[in-house]
Motif scaffolding. Structure first.
Motif: not given
Length: 266
Positions: A154, A221, A96, A100, A126, A124
């Motif tokens: 998430t 992020a 994960s 991510h 985008d 996870a």
């Protein structure tokens, strides 16, 4: 015994398509699948020529979560003692983090059942797109489990804290229309059009300036962990890097010359 691997990787024109390949078990997770998924994601993450990763499933499922055919913990940590189980699970959960955080843009093409840790994997990524027949469920509570593979981190960031709590604590299945309504997926595609449509999106991203794409992903992020002032600092720094890059100059020149830019990633 079949030689078919539970994870298939195909790379073409900067796009890696990873297909979970246990269709008879709804692509549910086993230790074998997770070992191979980890190495596959690491390979993609370390290859600068790969701009986009598309994750999907064979048959009628994306991923139904852990294979529970071998009891609590299922085939993910089967045969592992209590002292080592959490450590092994945490190692598998690196998948994960890779989805991510890897430089490539990651896209979940949810073609069917997406539950438990499978939903965590989708979250996870985008971006998420779904077929009209896709079905979603956090599902952990139904199995007497609390959740893994990062979904509790998430999912609230995608659909909001209140809705995420409902999905985990009420644990009812929901369809693709609901997933689009609450913002879990960006778009729903009818019939057999999901993968071709997602591949078209992947090609568009792969054709964009690589440095700009990676810096956008970093900014997004970082937004989950830094305050607004620090976010502005990082935006200014990364935006300037793009302005001063060869690709930044090429984009400006191509705009003036009314042509398609030729990006090199520098």
């Amino acid at each position: 015994m079949s030689d078919t691997k539970p994870v298939d990787l195909r790379v073409e024109a900067g796009i890696a398509t990873v297909t979970l390949n246990r269709p008879d078990r709804l692509n549910s997770m086993t230790a074998e699948l997770l070992h191979l998924a980890t190495s596959t994601f690491e390979t993609v993450a370390s290859d600068p020529a790969i701009r986009v990763l598309v994750l999907t499933g064979a048959g009628r499922a994306f991923c139904a979560g852990g294979d529970l055919s071998q009891g609590a913990g299922g085939a993910v940590t089967a045969g592992v003692g209590p002292a080592s189980r959490a450590k092994l699970l945490r190692q598998f959960m690196e998948t994960s983090r890779l989805l991510h955080e890897m430089p490539a843009v990651t896209i979940a093409a949810v073609n069917g059942a997406c539950a438990g840790a499978g939903l965590s994997w989708a979250c996870a990524c985008d971006l998420r797109y779904a077929s009209a027949t896709a079905k979603f469920n956090a599902a952990f509570l139904n199995a007497g489990l609390s959740g893994d593979f990062g979904g509790t981190w998430t999912l609230p960031r995608i659909i909001g804290a209140g809705r995420a709590r409902e999905k985990y604590l009420v644990s009812e299945p929901f369809d693709a229309t609901e997933a689009e309504r609450i913002g879990l997926v960006s778009r729903v595609f009818a019939g057999p059009d999901l993968l071709p449509e997602v591949e078209a999106i992947a090609r568009r991203i792969a054709a964009s300036a690589p440095l700009a794409v990676s810096r956008i992903k970093q900014n997004l992020a970082d937004s989950a962990t830094v305050d607004f002032g620090r976010a502005l600092d990082l935006e200014a720094q990364r935006h300037t890097e793009c302005v001063e890059s060869e690709d930044g100059r090429e984009a400006a020149l191509a705009f003036m010359e009314k042509r398609v830019p030729r990006f090199t990633g520098r």
